[in-house]
Design an enzyme around this catalytic site. Structure first.
Site, PDB file in Angstrom:
ATOM      1  N   ASP A 186      30.350  44.823  20.432  1.00 20.05           N
ATOM      2  CA  ASP A 186      31.612  44.087  20.561  1.00 20.05           C
ATOM      3  C   ASP A 186      32.675  44.909  21.275  1.00 20.05           C
ATOM      4  O   ASP A 186      32.626  46.136  21.254  1.00 20.05           O
ATOM      5  CB  ASP A 186      32.233  43.782  19.188  1.00 20.05           C
ATOM      6  CG  ASP A 186      31.360  42.943  18.337  1.00 20.05           C
ATOM      7  OD1 ASP A 186      30.497  42.263  18.872  1.00 20.05           O
ATOM      8  OD2 ASP A 186      31.575  43.004  17.111  1.00 20.05           O
TER       9      ASP A 186
HETATM   10  N1  URA Z   1      27.622  44.348  14.552  1.00 18.83           N
HETATM   11  C1  URA Z   1      28.868  43.972  14.878  1.00 18.83           C
HETATM   12  O1  URA Z   1      29.519  43.289  14.112  1.00 18.83           O
HETATM   13  N2  URA Z   1      29.363  44.355  16.064  1.00 18.83           N
HETATM   14  C2  URA Z   1      28.676  45.106  16.938  1.00 18.83           C
HETATM   15  O2  URA Z   1      29.182  45.428  18.011  1.00 18.83           O
HETATM   16  C3  URA Z   1      27.387  45.487  16.575  1.00 18.83           C
HETATM   17  C4  URA Z   1      26.884  45.095  15.375  1.00 18.83           C
END
Ligand code: URA
Length: 235
Positions: free
Chosen positions: A103
C-alpha cells in the site's frame, strides 16, 4: 532501435544478413510484415518474428530489494502523479517491475525485477510464501485480539487463514508486533487489525520467505545475493 540491429543482438544473423532477411519479407513486427530497412522498433515492447519464430534479446536479469518508504506507489505510473518506487532506483538500464504490491502508506521489503517469469510465479495465488509484517497499533493488543488474529478474522466476508503473532514491545501508548501471514489479500494486515479493533498506525513488511530486510534503511535498495536468487528460483 533499428530492426536489423535488434536481430543481430538477438543472435539471428549479422546486420547485413538481417537486412537481406528483412528485404526478403521474412520478418514481422507485431504481426506486420516489414520490408523497409531501418525500421525503428521498441525493443521492450515490440514482438519480432523471423520466419514465423519469435526472436528476443537475452536480457540481463536484475533482482533488487527495496525498503519501500511510506508515500510511494508500487505501480509503474500513477494517475495522480504520486511518487513511484521505480523513481527511487535511478540509472537502471533494465525496465524493472515491482513483484506484488504494498500500500501507499506501507513500508518495507519490495522486490523489483525484469524477470517476468519469477514475478508471475511469486504473485500467483497458489504460491503461499510466508510474509512477516511489523505492525504498530496505538494502545494494547489484548489477548482476545491476538487470538483472533492468529485463528483468523472475517475480512471481505471471508475468514483469513491462520497467522502467527509475536509481540515485540508493549507500552501503554502503543504495541508493536510481528504478524506472519501467507495469503496476499488486498490490504490484508490493515483489514485484519481493523477487524479486531486495533487499527495499524504503522506497517512494514520485514520478511518475504527467507528474504529479510535486515538493516536496509527505508528508501535504500540493494541487489539480491546469488543465494537469494537461487532461493526464489526454487520456490
Ligand atoms: N497488508 C496491508 O494491509 N498492506 C500492505 O501493503 C501489505 C499487506
Amino acid at each position: 532501435m533499428r530492426l536489423q540491429k535488434y536481430m543481430a543482438l538477438a543472435g539471428v544473423a549479422s546486420r547485413r544478413k538481417a537486412e537481406e532477411m528483412i528485404l526478403a519479407g521474412q520478418v514481422t513486427v507485431n504481426g506486420q510484415p516489414i520490408t523497409q530497412l531501418g525500421t525503428q522498433i521498441d525493443e521492450h515492447k515490440d514482438i519480432v518474428t523471423v520466419n514465423g519464430a519469435m526472436v528476443q534479446i537475452e536480457q540481463q536479469k536484475v533482482y533488487i530489494m527495496l525498503n519501500k518508504p511510506s508515500g510511494t506507489v508500487t505501480t509503474a505510473n500513477d494517475q495522480f502523479g504520486r511518487k513511484t518506487v521505480l523513481s527511487l532506483i535511478p540509472n537502471q538500464a533494465e525496465r524493472l517491475y515491482p513483484v506484488g504490491r504494498l500500500d501507499y502508506h506501507t513500508e518495507g521489503l519490495l522486490l523489483l525485477t525484469n524477470d517476468g517469469e519469477l514475478t508471475y510465479r511469486l504473485t500467483h495465488p497458489k504460491h503461499h510464501i510466508d510474509k512477516v509484517y511489523q505492525v504498530t497499533i496505538s494502545g494494547i493488543l489484548d489477548e482476545d485480539a491476538q487470538k483472533s488474529l492468529c485463528e483468523g478474522v472475517l475480512i471481505d466476508d471471508r475468514k483469513t487463514s491462520p497467522a502467527h503473532v509475536a509481540i515485540i514491545e508493549t507500552t501503554p501508548q502503543k504495541t508493536t508486533f510481528h504478524i506472519t501471514i501467507h495469503e496476499g489479500r488486498n490490504r490484508q494486515v490493515r483489514k485484519m487489525c481493523e477487524a479486531v479493533g486495533a487499527p495499524c498506525v504503522k506497517l512494514s513488511r520485514i520478511q518475504l520467505g527467507v528474504l529479510s530486510l535486515g538493516d536496509l534503511k527505508v528508501g535504500e535498495f540493494r541487489n539480491l545475493t546469488h543465494q537469494e536468487i537461487a532461493y526464489l528460483n526454487q520456490l
